[in-house]
Motif scaffolding. Sequence first.
Motif, PDB file in Angstrom:
ATOM      1  N   ILE A 225       0.822  -1.208   0.000  1.00  0.00           N
ATOM      2  CA  ILE A 225       0.000   0.000   0.000  1.00  0.00           C
ATOM      3  C   ILE A 225       0.858   1.260   0.000  1.00  0.00           C
ATOM      4  CG2 ILE A 225      -0.222   0.241   2.516  1.00  0.00           C
ATOM      5  CD1 ILE A 225      -3.069   0.777   0.015  1.00  0.00           C
ATOM      6  N   LEU A 226       2.036   1.201   0.627  1.00  0.00           N
ATOM      7  CA  LEU A 226       2.845   2.407   0.799  1.00  0.00           C
ATOM      8  C   LEU A 226       3.706   2.721  -0.424  1.00  0.00           C
ATOM      9  CD1 LEU A 226       3.114   4.451   3.062  1.00  0.00           C
ATOM     10  CD2 LEU A 226       5.150   3.253   3.842  1.00  0.00           C
TER      11      LEU A 226
ATOM     12  N   ALA B  81      -4.544  -6.009   7.297  1.00  0.00           N
ATOM     13  CA  ALA B  81      -5.229  -4.781   7.708  1.00  0.00           C
ATOM     14  C   ALA B  81      -4.384  -3.994   8.702  1.00  0.00           C
ATOM     15  CB  ALA B  81      -6.584  -5.120   8.328  1.00  0.00           C
ATOM     16  N   ALA B  82      -3.749  -4.705   9.644  1.00  0.00           N
ATOM     17  CA  ALA B  82      -2.907  -4.032  10.637  1.00  0.00           C
ATOM     18  C   ALA B  82      -1.698  -3.383   9.971  1.00  0.00           C
ATOM     19  CB  ALA B  82      -2.454  -5.024  11.704  1.00  0.00           C
ATOM     20  N   GLY B  83      -1.060  -4.107   9.043  1.00  0.00           N
ATOM     21  CA  GLY B  83       0.089  -3.544   8.332  1.00  0.00           C
ATOM     22  C   GLY B  83      -0.294  -2.305   7.548  1.00  0.00           C
ATOM     23  N   THR B  84      -1.436  -2.379   6.850  1.00  0.00           N
ATOM     24  CA  THR B  84      -1.908  -1.221   6.095  1.00  0.00           C
ATOM     25  C   THR B  84      -2.181  -0.047   7.028  1.00  0.00           C
ATOM     26  OG1 THR B  84      -2.901  -2.652   4.409  1.00  0.00           O
ATOM     27  CG2 THR B  84      -3.715  -0.387   4.542  1.00  0.00           C
ATOM     28  N   ALA B  85      -2.872  -0.330   8.152  1.00  0.00           N
ATOM     29  CA  ALA B  85      -3.211   0.730   9.097  1.00  0.00           C
ATOM     30  C   ALA B  85      -1.971   1.382   9.693  1.00  0.00           C
ATOM     31  CB  ALA B  85      -4.087   0.152  10.221  1.00  0.00           C
ATOM     32  N   VAL B  86      -1.010   0.559  10.115  1.00  0.00           N
ATOM     33  CA  VAL B  86       0.205   1.093  10.738  1.00  0.00           C
ATOM     34  C   VAL B  86       0.995   1.949   9.748  1.00  0.00           C
ATOM     35  CG1 VAL B  86       2.467   0.462  11.669  1.00  0.00           C
ATOM     36  CG2 VAL B  86       0.419  -0.714  12.484  1.00  0.00           C
ATOM     37  N   PHE B  87       1.219   1.418   8.546  1.00  0.00           N
ATOM     38  CA  PHE B  87       2.036   2.133   7.574  1.00  0.00           C
ATOM     39  C   PHE B  87       1.357   3.431   7.116  1.00  0.00           C
ATOM     40  CE2 PHE B  87       4.497  -1.528   7.805  1.00  0.00           C
ATOM     41  CZ  PHE B  87       5.577  -1.519   6.933  1.00  0.00           C
ATOM     42  N   ILE B  88       0.046   3.361   6.822  1.00  0.00           N
ATOM     43  CA  ILE B  88      -0.646   4.550   6.340  1.00  0.00           C
ATOM     44  C   ILE B  88      -0.754   5.606   7.437  1.00  0.00           C
ATOM     45  CG2 ILE B  88      -2.898   5.436   5.587  1.00  0.00           C
ATOM     46  CD1 ILE B  88      -1.325   4.170   3.367  1.00  0.00           C
ATOM     47  N   THR B  89      -1.052   5.180   8.653  1.00  0.00           N
ATOM     48  CA  THR B  89      -1.179   6.134   9.757  1.00  0.00           C
ATOM     49  C   THR B  89       0.140   6.844  10.028  1.00  0.00           C
ATOM     50  OG1 THR B  89      -2.928   4.818  10.775  1.00  0.00           O
ATOM     51  CG2 THR B  89      -1.799   6.418  12.177  1.00  0.00           C
ATOM     52  N   LEU B  90       1.218   6.069  10.072  1.00  0.00           N
ATOM     53  CA  LEU B  90       2.528   6.680  10.318  1.00  0.00           C
ATOM     54  C   LEU B  90       2.927   7.612   9.191  1.00  0.00           C
ATOM     55  CD1 LEU B  90       4.373   3.540  11.739  1.00  0.00           C
ATOM     56  CD2 LEU B  90       3.796   5.624  12.999  1.00  0.00           C
ATOM     57  N   MET B  91       2.626   7.226   7.943  1.00  0.00           N
ATOM     58  CA  MET B  91       2.935   8.102   6.821  1.00  0.00           C
ATOM     59  C   MET B  91       2.123   9.392   6.905  1.00  0.00           C
ATOM     60  SD  MET B  91       2.120   7.760   2.786  1.00  0.00           S
ATOM     61  CE  MET B  91       0.528   8.477   3.158  1.00  0.00           C
ATOM     62  N   THR B  92       0.825   9.266   7.226  1.00  0.00           N
ATOM     63  CA  THR B  92      -0.049  10.435   7.259  1.00  0.00           C
ATOM     64  C   THR B  92       0.347  11.389   8.385  1.00  0.00           C
ATOM     65  OG1 THR B  92      -1.875   9.091   6.395  1.00  0.00           O
ATOM     66  CG2 THR B  92      -2.445  11.188   7.433  1.00  0.00           C
ATOM     67  N   THR B  93       0.562  10.856   9.575  1.00  0.00           N
ATOM     68  CA  THR B  93       0.942  11.717  10.698  1.00  0.00           C
ATOM     69  C   THR B  93       2.337  12.300  10.504  1.00  0.00           C
ATOM     70  OG1 THR B  93       1.710   9.757  11.910  1.00  0.00           O
ATOM     71  CG2 THR B  93      -0.537  10.509  12.335  1.00  0.00           C
ATOM     72  N   GLY B  94       3.247  11.506   9.925  1.00  0.00           N
ATOM     73  CA  GLY B  94       4.585  12.017   9.650  1.00  0.00           C
ATOM     74  C   GLY B  94       4.563  13.129   8.624  1.00  0.00           C
TER      75      GLY B  94
ATOM     76  N   GLY C 164       7.156  11.297   5.646  1.00  0.00           N
ATOM     77  CA  GLY C 164       6.145  10.416   6.213  1.00  0.00           C
ATOM     78  C   GLY C 164       6.388   8.963   5.851  1.00  0.00           C
ATOM     79  N   VAL C 165       6.795   8.728   4.616  1.00  0.00           N
ATOM     80  CA  VAL C 165       7.129   7.368   4.176  1.00  0.00           C
ATOM     81  C   VAL C 165       8.317   6.838   4.976  1.00  0.00           C
ATOM     82  CG1 VAL C 165       8.033   6.025   2.237  1.00  0.00           C
ATOM     83  CG2 VAL C 165       6.170   7.647   1.862  1.00  0.00           C
ATOM     84  N   HIS C 166       9.299   7.696   5.202  1.00  0.00           N
ATOM     85  CA  HIS C 166      10.460   7.310   6.009  1.00  0.00           C
ATOM     86  C   HIS C 166      10.024   6.845   7.404  1.00  0.00           C
ATOM     87  CE1 HIS C 166      14.265   7.682   8.227  1.00  0.00           C
ATOM     88  NE2 HIS C 166      13.583   8.408   9.110  1.00  0.00           N
ATOM     89  N   SER C 167       9.127   7.602   8.038  1.00  0.00           N
ATOM     90  CA  SER C 167       8.664   7.243   9.383  1.00  0.00           C
ATOM     91  C   SER C 167       7.969   5.892   9.386  1.00  0.00           C
ATOM     92  CB  SER C 167       7.699   8.315   9.905  1.00  0.00           C
ATOM     93  OG  SER C 167       8.340   9.571  10.004  1.00  0.00           O
ATOM     94  N   ALA C 168       7.143   5.652   8.370  1.00  0.00           N
ATOM     95  CA  ALA C 168       6.393   4.399   8.311  1.00  0.00           C
ATOM     96  C   ALA C 168       7.325   3.201   8.171  1.00  0.00           C
ATOM     97  CB  ALA C 168       5.408   4.443   7.151  1.00  0.00           C
ATOM     98  N   PHE C 169       8.279   3.292   7.272  1.00  0.00           N
ATOM     99  CA  PHE C 169       9.198   2.168   7.069  1.00  0.00           C
ATOM    100  C   PHE C 169      10.141   1.989   8.255  1.00  0.00           C
ATOM    101  CE2 PHE C 169       8.268   2.398   2.412  1.00  0.00           C
ATOM    102  CZ  PHE C 169       7.879   1.076   2.273  1.00  0.00           C
ATOM    103  N   LEU C 170      10.464   3.055   8.954  1.00  0.00           N
ATOM    104  CA  LEU C 170      11.312   2.948  10.138  1.00  0.00           C
ATOM    105  C   LEU C 170      10.634   2.093  11.207  1.00  0.00           C
ATOM    106  CD1 LEU C 170      13.880   3.799  11.686  1.00  0.00           C
ATOM    107  CD2 LEU C 170      12.613   5.826  12.458  1.00  0.00           C
ATOM    108  N   VAL C 171       9.377   2.386  11.486  1.00  0.00           N
ATOM    109  CA  VAL C 171       8.640   1.602  12.476  1.00  0.00           C
ATOM    110  C   VAL C 171       8.430   0.175  11.966  1.00  0.00           C
ATOM    111  CG1 VAL C 171       6.467   1.385  13.747  1.00  0.00           C
ATOM    112  CG2 VAL C 171       7.533   3.628  13.454  1.00  0.00           C
ATOM    113  N   GLY C 172       8.188   0.037  10.652  1.00  0.00           N
ATOM    114  CA  GLY C 172       8.059  -1.297  10.072  1.00  0.00           C
ATOM    115  C   GLY C 172       9.314  -2.125  10.289  1.00  0.00           C
ATOM    116  N   GLY C 173      10.473  -1.499  10.157  1.00  0.00           N
ATOM    117  CA  GLY C 173      11.732  -2.197  10.396  1.00  0.00           C
ATOM    118  C   GLY C 173      11.878  -2.636  11.844  1.00  0.00           C
ATOM    119  N   ILE C 174      11.391  -1.810  12.772  1.00  0.00           N
ATOM    120  CA  ILE C 174      11.450  -2.168  14.193  1.00  0.00           C
ATOM    121  C   ILE C 174      10.540  -3.363  14.476  1.00  0.00           C
ATOM    122  CG2 ILE C 174      10.920  -1.361  16.523  1.00  0.00           C
ATOM    123  CD1 ILE C 174      11.683   1.473  15.561  1.00  0.00           C
ATOM    124  N   ILE C 175       9.333  -3.325  13.911  1.00  0.00           N
ATOM    125  CA  ILE C 175       8.397  -4.439  14.107  1.00  0.00           C
ATOM    126  C   ILE C 175       8.978  -5.732  13.537  1.00  0.00           C
ATOM    127  CG2 ILE C 175       6.119  -5.332  13.464  1.00  0.00           C
ATOM    128  CD1 ILE C 175       5.115  -2.443  13.488  1.00  0.00           C
ATOM    129  N   ALA C 176       9.643  -5.621  12.381  1.00  0.00           N
ATOM    130  CA  ALA C 176      10.195  -6.806  11.719  1.00  0.00           C
ATOM    131  C   ALA C 176      11.259  -7.501  12.549  1.00  0.00           C
ATOM    132  CB  ALA C 176      10.768  -6.429  10.352  1.00  0.00           C
TER     133      ALA C 176
END
Length: 475
Positions: free
Chosen positions: A286-287, A408-421, A439-451
């Motif tokens: 999605i991102l 759904a959770a992945g989409t929500a987390v990535f989109i929310t972090l991108m939007t707020t960032g 914003g994209v940077h913020s989303a992938f950063l948190v995604g990397g932490i979750i991974a």
Amino acid sequence: MAPGANLVIAVLLISAFVVILNETIMSVALPRLMEDLDITASTAQWMTTGFMLTMAVVIPATGFILSRYKLRSVFIAAVGIFSVGTLVCAIAPGFQVLLAGRVLQASGTAVMLPLLMTTVMNLVPVASRGRMMGRNSIVIAVAPAIGPTISGIILSALSWRWMFWIVLPIAVASLVLGATKITEVEIDRKSSPFDAVSIVLSAFAFGGLIFGLSSIGESAEGKAPVAPWIPIAIGAAALVLFVVRQLLLARDGRALMDLGTFKFASFGLSLLQLAISMMALFGSLILLPIYLQQVLHSSALSTGLMVLPGGVVMAVMSPVVGRWFDRVGPRPLAIPGAMIVAGALWLFASTLDESTSRVTVVLIHTFMSAGLALIFTPLFTSALGSLPSRLYPHGSAIIGTVQQLAGAAGTAVFITLMTTGTASRLDQGLDQVAAEAGGVHSAFLVGGIIALAAVVASFFVRRPEHAPSRDVAVH
């Protein structure tokens, strides 16, 4: 393997690929739908949200369905419903009818993945399951991954209706082939009564969670029809009641979804890593198109083509990984796979900005796809292989349900972090493109932490201890 088993599995693989492809095929088409049907973005989003909601409601019941009804009957019903839904979408005069067609498509799609996985586990000997599950991974992971590519290619020359007209004859051909060639599989079936209360609780639980998670991104933009915490709270409460009821019904074999699968540690650990991996897959699906189109100003067609190499890599690697699994087991594959996925997310976080080359994006996405290919086959096989045969249908249903929730959770987390960032950086005075890149940077950063959690879990996945394999008749 029993005579005729290869033909049965081949028909199921082809059919499952066709129907599961439709889960993500609409993602690139939403702007065109908004223009042609004169609808808003939040309304158009129901093309994907409605599909996911239906899947989340239907999949939990598939364990019950598969343990009670014959393979051929379930297949004909699933592909038949999907075909009718595809026709409805193709001729839809407006949004409401189009949404109804998508709901029908999702109803058929929801049954196919558990049907495929349960059949493979019953027909394929233990020593060959990895190879066959590698083929399943093409369906499970590659079909959603190349959906945006196919959509972009079609939309570059034709109207959005052709996304359904092209699929329809393939679906009908699969239906005819399955109806004439699929033979019955002799497995143990139950005849316990249908529990309507469990269905209602399941709908509120998984539907509420999916809807709430899907609304988080819209809420961050101020466009959600309802505060996301409301459906999430309802879904969580219903989930507690659903779990309690299933535990009570399981005492006499009447559970809609038998949670006895979680008594097997390998199933739970494989499921955890699978959920995190699915979050990474769907979050990036999605991102990346948003980044490519809004930051790098790529067209829908070029965006689709840029994510295609990753899908090709997964398709090529999955059967090979399956053969490796049969030789070495899950850990030598899952551990490096989890590390590669985490590394790719960190690379996205550190390199994506408004000046990043498209080649870099393609290379990192392909790198991540290779890691996912190393993960999916070992996890699917280890999870289901750790269960006794009577739990295969329920294990398949649980995996399918978790896949939807994780997506759904992945989409929500990535989109929310991108939007707020993005909003935060706009407040700091950055221009729109630079803010969206941040914003994209913020989303992938948190995604990397979750991974990183998936990396830890991968060290605990082990080859299941199988009971002696049995021959299952196909006639």
